[in-house]
Design an enzyme around this catalytic site. Structure first.
Site, PDB file in Angstrom:
ATOM      1  N   CYS A  73       0.861  -1.187   0.000  1.00 14.59           N
ATOM      2  CA  CYS A  73       0.000   0.000   0.000  1.00 14.59           C
ATOM      3  C   CYS A  73       0.895   1.234   0.000  1.00 14.59           C
ATOM      4  O   CYS A  73       1.639   1.461   0.951  1.00 14.59           O
ATOM      5  CB  CYS A  73      -0.904  -0.002   1.228  1.00 14.59           C
ATOM      6  SG  CYS A  73      -1.985   1.445   1.355  1.00 14.59           S
ATOM      7  N   CYS A 197      -5.508   5.956  -3.499  1.00 11.14           N
ATOM      8  CA  CYS A 197      -4.775   4.693  -3.485  1.00 11.14           C
ATOM      9  C   CYS A 197      -3.390   4.959  -4.043  1.00 11.14           C
ATOM     10  O   CYS A 197      -3.242   5.310  -5.220  1.00 11.14           O
ATOM     11  CB  CYS A 197      -5.502   3.637  -4.322  1.00 11.14           C
ATOM     12  SG  CYS A 197      -4.580   2.090  -4.485  1.00 11.14           S
TER      13      CYS A 197
END
Length: 264
Positions: A73, A197
Site C-alpha cells: 500500500c 490509493c
C-alpha cells in the site's frame, strides 16, 4: 487486552497504526484486523499497519487491508514512514521492508516521498491497461469521472475471475492537462471506493506518462493531491519511481479487544 493505536491518513486513505515492536495480534490476526477496521463496530480504517523491528532495515511494515488480506500500500507506506518518525525510529530518511521488498523514503514537513519498486512493462487489455506496482491495478480512461459509477463498474472488473483469478484493484482516469490526471479507485480488500490509493495512482501515472511522454505526473484524487515521478529505461521497465504526498496523524487512542492466547 488494551491496544494503543494511532490513526493516520494520506490523502484520505486512512490507517490504524500500531507499534508492533513488542506487541502482536497472534498467529491469526485477521478477525481482529476486521474488527478494528470496521467503521461501525471498531476504529474504522481502510487498513491496519504494524511497525515491526527488523535486523537489516529501520523497520518492517506489515500492512493489512480492512478484510485482513495483505498487499503493498503506497499511501500506507508513506503513513508508516511518518509514524516511524513519530516513534523516534527514524529521522528524515529511512530504508524499510514491505511485502513487496525494500523501500526508501524521505520526510519533508508533513510530506513523504516514497521510492516504489520497479515496474515491468504496462500490459494493454483492449482499451484498458494493467500494471503491478506492488499490488495489481486495472486502469480505464473515462469521461465525466466525477459522476462515474466507480463502485459498480470497479466491482465487476475486480470480480472477473477469468481475467483476474485473485482479483484486482480498479482505477478510473480522466485527463486534466498534459501532466495532470484525476483518479478514482475501487480497492480490492476494502471492496469499495477509497478516497485515494497510492499504488493505484502510481500505476495510472506510469500509463499517462507513457501517453504524454512525461516523467512526472500530478494526480488529483477525492482525498487530495499526489505526485509521481519516474524514469523509463530501454527495456520498457520503469525505475526510480517516487510517490510523494502528505501523511498526517489524525488522532490516537486505546481500544479493548479480546486478543488470541498467543498474542503478546
Amino acid at each position: 487486552m488494551d491496544i494503543n493505536f494511532y490513526k493516520y491518513q494520506g490523502t484520505g486513505n486512512d490507517f490504524i497504526m500500531i507499534d508492533g515492536r513488542s506487541f502482536s495480534l497472534g498467529s491469526d490476526p485477521i478477525p481482529y484486523i476486521q474488527q478494528l477496521c470496521h467503521r461501525k463496530f471498531g476504529i474504522g480504517a481502510d487498513g491496519l499497519i504494524l511497525i515491526k523491528a527488523h535486523a537489516d532495515y529501520d523497520f518492517e511494515m506489515c500492512y493489512y487491508n480492512a478484510d485482513g488480506s495483505q498487499s503493498m500500500c503506497g499511501n500506507g507506506a508513506r503513513c508508516a514512514v511518518a509514524f516511524s518518525s513519530f516513534l523516534g525510529i527514524i529521522d528524515r530518511t529511512t530504508s524499510f521492508l514491505a511485502i513487496d521488498g525494500p523501500h526508501t523514503a524521505e520526510i519533508s514537513g508533513n510530506s513523504v516521498a516514497l521510492r516504489m519498486g520497479d515496474v515491468k512493462e504496462i500490459e494493454y487489455i483492449g482499451k484498458d491497461f494493467f500494471a503491478n506496482t506492488g499490488s495489481p491495478h486495472h486502469m480505464r480512461f473515462v469521461n465525466e469521472i466525477e459522476s462515474f459509477d466507480v463502485v459498480g463498474t470497479g466491482r465487476a472488473i475486480r470480480n472477473d475471475s477469468e481475467k483476474y483469478p485473485e482479483g484486482t484493484n480498479v482505477n478510473f482516469i480522466s485527463a486534466i492537462s498534459a501532466d495532470t490526471i484525476m483518479v478514482r479507485t475501487y480497492e480490492r480488500g476494502v471492496e469499495d471506493e477509497t478516497l485515494s490509493c497510492g499504488t493505484g495512482v502510481t500505476a495510472c501515472a506510469l500509463v499517462y506518462g507513457e501517453i504524454e511522454q512525461k516523467n512526472k505526473i500530478n494526480i488529483q484524487t477525492p482525498g487530495g493531491n499526489l505526485q509521481v515521478s519516474f524514469n523509463k529505461i530501454e527495456d520498457g521497465n520503469f525505475q526510480e519511481i517516487v510517490l510523494t504526498g502528505p501523511a498526517e496523524q489524525v488522532f490516537s487512542g486505546t481500544i479493548s479487544v479480546n486478543v488470541p492466547s498467543d498474542a503478546v
